[in-house]
Design a protein around this motif. Structure first.
Motif, PDB file in Angstrom:
ATOM      1  N   THR A 107      -2.500 -56.941  41.935  1.00  0.00           N
ATOM      2  CA  THR A 107      -1.129 -56.621  42.318  1.00  0.00           C
ATOM      3  C   THR A 107      -0.298 -56.283  41.086  1.00  0.00           C
ATOM      4  N   GLY A 108       0.744 -55.521  41.313  1.00  0.00           N
ATOM      5  CA  GLY A 108       1.681 -55.172  40.253  1.00  0.00           C
ATOM      6  C   GLY A 108       1.246 -53.981  39.438  1.00  0.00           C
ATOM      7  N   GLN A 109       1.721 -52.819  39.800  1.00  0.00           N
ATOM      8  CA  GLN A 109       1.446 -51.573  39.091  1.00  0.00           C
ATOM      9  C   GLN A 109      -0.029 -51.439  38.731  1.00  0.00           C
ATOM     10  N   VAL A 110      -0.867 -51.450  39.752  1.00  0.00           N
ATOM     11  CA  VAL A 110      -2.313 -51.356  39.563  1.00  0.00           C
ATOM     12  C   VAL A 110      -2.669 -49.963  39.050  1.00  0.00           C
ATOM     13  N   ASP A 111      -3.536 -49.935  38.063  1.00  0.00           N
ATOM     14  CA  ASP A 111      -4.010 -48.699  37.449  1.00  0.00           C
ATOM     15  C   ASP A 111      -5.521 -48.821  37.315  1.00  0.00           C
ATOM     16  N   ALA A 112      -6.269 -48.078  38.130  1.00  0.00           N
ATOM     17  CA  ALA A 112      -7.728 -48.114  38.111  1.00  0.00           C
ATOM     18  C   ALA A 112      -8.233 -46.775  37.601  1.00  0.00           C
ATOM     19  N   GLN A 121     -11.813 -44.447  36.404  1.00  0.00           N
ATOM     20  CA  GLN A 121     -13.255 -44.242  36.285  1.00  0.00           C
ATOM     21  C   GLN A 121     -13.464 -42.796  35.878  1.00  0.00           C
ATOM     22  N   ASP A 122     -14.076 -42.622  34.731  1.00  0.00           N
ATOM     23  CA  ASP A 122     -14.244 -41.287  34.162  1.00  0.00           C
ATOM     24  C   ASP A 122     -12.883 -40.587  34.146  1.00  0.00           C
ATOM     25  N   ASP A 123     -12.753 -39.417  34.785  1.00  0.00           N
ATOM     26  CA  ASP A 123     -11.477 -38.703  34.758  1.00  0.00           C
ATOM     27  C   ASP A 123     -10.666 -38.888  36.040  1.00  0.00           C
ATOM     28  N   VAL A 124     -10.988 -39.933  36.823  1.00  0.00           N
ATOM     29  CA  VAL A 124     -10.251 -40.236  38.048  1.00  0.00           C
ATOM     30  C   VAL A 124      -9.364 -41.443  37.798  1.00  0.00           C
ATOM     31  N   ARG A 125      -8.162 -41.369  38.337  1.00  0.00           N
ATOM     32  CA  ARG A 125      -7.209 -42.470  38.181  1.00  0.00           C
ATOM     33  C   ARG A 125      -6.565 -42.753  39.530  1.00  0.00           C
ATOM     34  N   ILE A 126      -6.504 -44.035  39.903  1.00  0.00           N
ATOM     35  CA  ILE A 126      -5.816 -44.460  41.117  1.00  0.00           C
ATOM     36  C   ILE A 126      -4.696 -45.397  40.714  1.00  0.00           C
ATOM     37  N   LEU A 127      -3.501 -45.120  41.226  1.00  0.00           N
ATOM     38  CA  LEU A 127      -2.342 -45.973  41.000  1.00  0.00           C
ATOM     39  C   LEU A 127      -1.876 -46.505  42.349  1.00  0.00           C
ATOM     40  N   ALA A 128      -1.443 -47.759  42.384  1.00  0.00           N
ATOM     41  CA  ALA A 128      -0.936 -48.358  43.617  1.00  0.00           C
ATOM     42  C   ALA A 128      -0.187 -49.641  43.288  1.00  0.00           C
ATOM     43  N   ASP A 129       0.568 -50.140  44.255  1.00  0.00           N
ATOM     44  CA  ASP A 129       1.234 -51.426  44.083  1.00  0.00           C
ATOM     45  C   ASP A 129       0.236 -52.575  44.223  1.00  0.00           C
ATOM     46  N   GLU A 130      -0.748 -52.387  45.116  1.00  0.00           N
ATOM     47  CA  GLU A 130      -1.767 -53.414  45.350  1.00  0.00           C
ATOM     48  C   GLU A 130      -3.111 -52.747  45.621  1.00  0.00           C
ATOM     49  N   MET A 131      -4.174 -53.367  45.122  1.00  0.00           N
ATOM     50  CA  MET A 131      -5.518 -52.867  45.376  1.00  0.00           C
ATOM     51  C   MET A 131      -6.414 -54.059  45.712  1.00  0.00           C
ATOM     52  N   VAL A 164      -9.179 -50.743  49.044  1.00  0.00           N
ATOM     53  CA  VAL A 164      -7.968 -50.456  49.802  1.00  0.00           C
ATOM     54  C   VAL A 164      -6.787 -50.562  48.834  1.00  0.00           C
ATOM     55  N   ALA A 165      -6.102 -49.442  48.632  1.00  0.00           N
ATOM     56  CA  ALA A 165      -4.950 -49.405  47.727  1.00  0.00           C
ATOM     57  C   ALA A 165      -3.704 -49.065  48.540  1.00  0.00           C
ATOM     58  N   THR A 166      -2.673 -49.878  48.409  1.00  0.00           N
ATOM     59  CA  THR A 166      -1.452 -49.674  49.199  1.00  0.00           C
ATOM     60  C   THR A 166      -0.214 -49.645  48.321  1.00  0.00           C
ATOM     61  N   GLY A 167       0.793 -48.939  48.814  1.00  0.00           N
ATOM     62  CA  GLY A 167       2.080 -48.846  48.137  1.00  0.00           C
ATOM     63  C   GLY A 167       2.062 -47.889  46.970  1.00  0.00           C
ATOM     64  N   ASN A 168       2.831 -46.818  47.063  1.00  0.00           N
ATOM     65  CA  ASN A 168       2.922 -45.821  45.986  1.00  0.00           C
ATOM     66  C   ASN A 168       1.541 -45.379  45.515  1.00  0.00           C
ATOM     67  N   PHE A 169       0.704 -44.996  46.460  1.00  0.00           N
ATOM     68  CA  PHE A 169      -0.677 -44.625  46.175  1.00  0.00           C
ATOM     69  C   PHE A 169      -0.766 -43.240  45.561  1.00  0.00           C
ATOM     70  N   TYR A 170      -1.524 -43.130  44.479  1.00  0.00           N
ATOM     71  CA  TYR A 170      -1.819 -41.860  43.822  1.00  0.00           C
ATOM     72  C   TYR A 170      -3.305 -41.809  43.497  1.00  0.00           C
ATOM     73  N   TYR A 171      -3.946 -40.672  43.761  1.00  0.00           N
ATOM     74  CA  TYR A 171      -5.324 -40.403  43.382  1.00  0.00           C
ATOM     75  C   TYR A 171      -5.242 -39.169  42.501  1.00  0.00           C
ATOM     76  N   ILE A 172      -5.538 -39.316  41.222  1.00  0.00           N
ATOM     77  CA  ILE A 172      -5.284 -38.257  40.253  1.00  0.00           C
ATOM     78  C   ILE A 172      -6.573 -37.849  39.545  1.00  0.00           C
ATOM     79  N   THR A 173      -6.835 -36.545  39.525  1.00  0.00           N
ATOM     80  CA  THR A 173      -7.931 -35.978  38.741  1.00  0.00           C
ATOM     81  C   THR A 173      -7.309 -34.898  37.858  1.00  0.00           C
ATOM     82  N   PRO A 174      -8.060 -34.348  36.910  1.00  0.00           N
ATOM     83  CA  PRO A 174      -7.496 -33.269  36.084  1.00  0.00           C
ATOM     84  C   PRO A 174      -7.065 -32.042  36.898  1.00  0.00           C
TER      85      PRO A 174
END
Length: 187
Positions: free
Chosen positions: A54-59, A61-71, A98-108
């Motif tokens: 919880t709390g500004q989760v930043d995951a 892997q390689d060039d993929v990034r997931i941001l969320a409030d909770e994972m 499962v990632a919730t709240g302000n979910f972002y899935y970011i690649t290049p």
């Protein structure tokens, strides 16, 4: 006879949608890609194979990034009734994320935003719900649900409302920028 060309105008939108996430297959998140997973959060709790960050989760892997409030990460150990924490579980043991709240899935190449994102290892699918926005280059796809099959590279965007009665707000919306106009202006 302008109506004859109208259906052809839909074709680029369909092609864009099909190709929109195609590059994501190389940017999978979890055990299938083989890369290490780095997790950052304000707090982490792990019980019986389930790790909650919880709390500004930043995951990453390689060039993929997931941001969320909770994972919440569910491991195979949780499915098998394991006891104790599973923070040290290898990436291949991940059943579901499962990632919730302000979910972002970011690649290049692209960015997917929504309220909730779920990765399921058994089906190798990635599903985003709630105010879904996909951005690649200057093109944008909007809907209420995105289902993306990482193995087949098939993306499907769904809306809550169907038909013209919904107007433009309740249906899947695709904006394709005219890059030719930009190219012509620079010549």
């Amino acid at each position: 006879m302008r109506f004859i060309s109208a259906p052809l105008a839909v074709f680029p939108a369909i092609v864009l949608l099909a190709l929109f996430l195609a590059s994501s297959a190389q940017a999978q998140f979890a055990g299938a890609s083989g890369g290490n997973i780095q997790l950052y959060a304000d707090d982490a709790v792990s019980v019986k194979g389930v790790t909650t960050l919880t709390g500004q989760v930043d995951a990453r892997q390689d060039d993929v990034r997931i941001l969320a409030d909770e994972m919440v990460i569910y491991s195979k150990a949780a499915a098998n009734g394991a006891t104790g924490p599973a923070v040290g579980t290898v990436a291949g043991d991940i059943e579901r994320i499962v990632a919730t709240g302000n979910f972002y899935y970011i690649t290049p190449e692209q960015e997917v935003r929504g309220n909730r994102g779920i990765y399921t290892a058994a089906t190798d699918t990635f599903e985003v719900t709630g105010d879904v926005i996909l951005v690649q280059d200057d093109s944008v796809v909007r809907g209420t649900k995105l289902i993306y099959d990482l193995a087949t590279e098939r993306a499907r965007v769904i809306s809550d409302c169907q038909g013209r009665k919904c107007g433009s707000d309740g249906r899947v919306a695709i904006l394709i920028k005219n890059t030719q106009a930009v190219t012509d202006a620079g010549s």
